[in-house]
Design a protein around this motif. Structure first.
Motif, mmCIF file in Angstrom:
data_model
loop_
_atom_site.group_PDB
_atom_site.id
_atom_site.type_symbol
_atom_site.label_atom_id
_atom_site.label_comp_id
_atom_site.label_asym_id
_atom_site.label_seq_id
_atom_site.Cartn_x
_atom_site.Cartn_y
_atom_site.Cartn_z
ATOM 1 N N ALA A 2 -4.160 15.838 1.768
ATOM 2 C CA ALA A 2 -5.410 14.808 1.582
ATOM 3 C C ALA A 2 -4.720 13.466 1.377
ATOM 4 N N GLY A 3 -3.521 13.354 1.449
ATOM 5 C CA GLY A 3 -3.053 11.834 1.330
ATOM 6 C C GLY A 3 -2.733 11.237 -0.086
ATOM 7 N N VAL A 4 -2.688 12.113 -1.202
ATOM 8 C CA VAL A 4 -2.727 11.487 -2.684
ATOM 9 C C VAL A 4 -0.932 11.300 -2.727
ATOM 10 N N ASP A 57 0.905 -1.283 0.006
ATOM 11 C CA ASP A 57 -0.086 0.001 -0.129
ATOM 12 C C ASP A 57 0.781 1.301 0.018
ATOM 13 N N TRP A 58 0.201 2.501 -0.534
ATOM 14 C CA TRP A 58 0.873 3.609 -0.316
ATOM 15 C C TRP A 58 1.133 3.949 1.264
ATOM 16 N N ARG A 69 2.443 14.295 7.409
ATOM 17 C CA ARG A 69 2.275 14.633 5.850
ATOM 18 C C ARG A 69 2.679 16.023 5.843
ATOM 19 N N PRO A 104 -1.132 7.915 2.812
ATOM 20 C CA PRO A 104 -2.441 7.868 3.374
ATOM 21 C C PRO A 104 -2.797 7.491 4.891
ATOM 22 N N GLN A 152 -1.157 16.685 -0.814
ATOM 23 C CA GLN A 152 -0.442 15.802 0.189
ATOM 24 C C GLN A 152 -1.050 15.826 1.387
#
Lengths: 181, 143
Positions: free
Chosen positions: A134-136, A50-51, A61, A54, A132
């Motif tokens: 927002a966790g993208v 997973d990334w 972040r 997020p 960033q």
């Protein structure tokens, strides 16, 4: 500009076109560093399959060095866009330390186009910061890379990508509001 | 991402930006001959505009256009001493209809019109003085 007919309102004071290019050179270098920080930081990292981004809390972040540097650069773009490209901190450095060592400019330039381009840079970098948060994944280095390309083209080739966005943005507006404006 | 891979991405980014810049420099301002029948009218360009007897040079600008002052100077100096060629300038930010109809995405865009308003040549993103001169010479001999 120099041949403005007498009687007409005096032309706006032109600026040395090498000023915005000097600013763009420093900006491009910092943006390139930011792309590197972004790529080796959490924005491009995976945890397992997973990334990573997020899964991180908001503070991490925003604590990413790439995020901090891009926030500084966004503030510099905002400064240039609001105060004028000739009044940002690097522009003042140019005027104080660089320009006295150069010969006079061949011609002066209207400060409005590069100032508009600073606003375009602000929008692009802000988009990277927001995404960033927002966790993208990859959004921050991608935004920094886009801004780098524009600053690099200006610094190395004298090509102002942001200036040309003006007509494009106007044309993208809906017909009704365009007719009113 | 590993630092080595990140550095490779950086190198690719700089190379791509350099390629884009070289491509832009090679294409910007080149005055290209047009063979179509696309026309503009005097009224469409502005109430004061009158076409020249041999042709007209139209500069399409916006307020944020960095290269427009240079194109304006080029047109002024190339038209100096020439007879029968008029010039006009249109701010496209007030004439989005014209920008759409002529498919203008970049400024400065320069049009060279024949005496009847047909677009005989067009240059985008700058204006090459030698290219403009040869188009104006061609207008002088054909009309």
């Amino acid at each position: 500009m120099s041949s403005t007919p007498a009687g007409q309102a005096p032309a706006r004071a032109g600026i040395d076109p090498r000023g915005p290019r000097f600013v763009a050179s420093i900006t491009a270098l910092l943006l390139l560093v930011d792309v590197l920080l972004g790529l080796i930081g959490p924005a491009a990292a995976r945890s397992g399959t997973d990334w990573l981004l997020p899964a991180l809390p908001l503070a991490q972040r925003a604590g990413d060095p790439a995020f901090v540097l891009l926030a500084v650069l966004a503030a510099l773009f905002a400064w240039g866009a609001l105060a004028g490209v000739q009044r940002g901190p690097f522009a003042l450095l140019f005027r104080a330390a660089v320009r006295p060592r150069l010969r006079g400019p061949a011609e002066l330039e209207d400060p409005r186009p590069p100032t508009f381009a600073q606003g375009v840079g602000l929008v692009v970098t802000l988009a990277g910061l927001v995404l960033q948060l927002a966790g993208v994944p990859y959004a921050l280095p991608a935004a920094a890379a886009a801004a780098f390309v524009a600053a690099f083209l200006n610094a190395a080739f004298g090509y102002c990508l942001g200036c040309e966005m003006y007509l494009l943005l106007q044309r993208l507006r809906p017909r009704s509001s365009a007719a009113a404006g | 991402m590993s630092p080595l891979l990140a550095l490779l991405v950086l190198a690719a980014l700089v190379a791509a930006a350099t390629g884009a810049g070289l491509l832009w420099r090679a294409r910007a301002g080149r005055v290209r001959e047009r063979h179509g029948e696309q026309r503009v009218s005097e009224a469409e360009l502005g109430p004061q505009v009158r076409f020249g007897r041999r042709g007209t040079v139209v500069l399409l600008t916006t307020p944020s256009c960095a290269l427009c002052p240079g194109a304006r100077r080029t047109i002024r100096s190339e038209l100096a001493g020439r007879e029968g060629i008029a010039s006009a300038e249109v701010d496209l930010s007030e004439r989005l209809d014209l920008a759409r109809r002529l498919h203008v995405f970049r400024t400065p865009t320069t049009l060279v019109l024949d005496p009847r308003g047909r677009i005989a040549a067009r240059a985008e993103g700058g204006l090459d003085p030698l290219g403009l001169r040869s188009r104006l010479d061609a207008l002088a001999t054909t009309s």
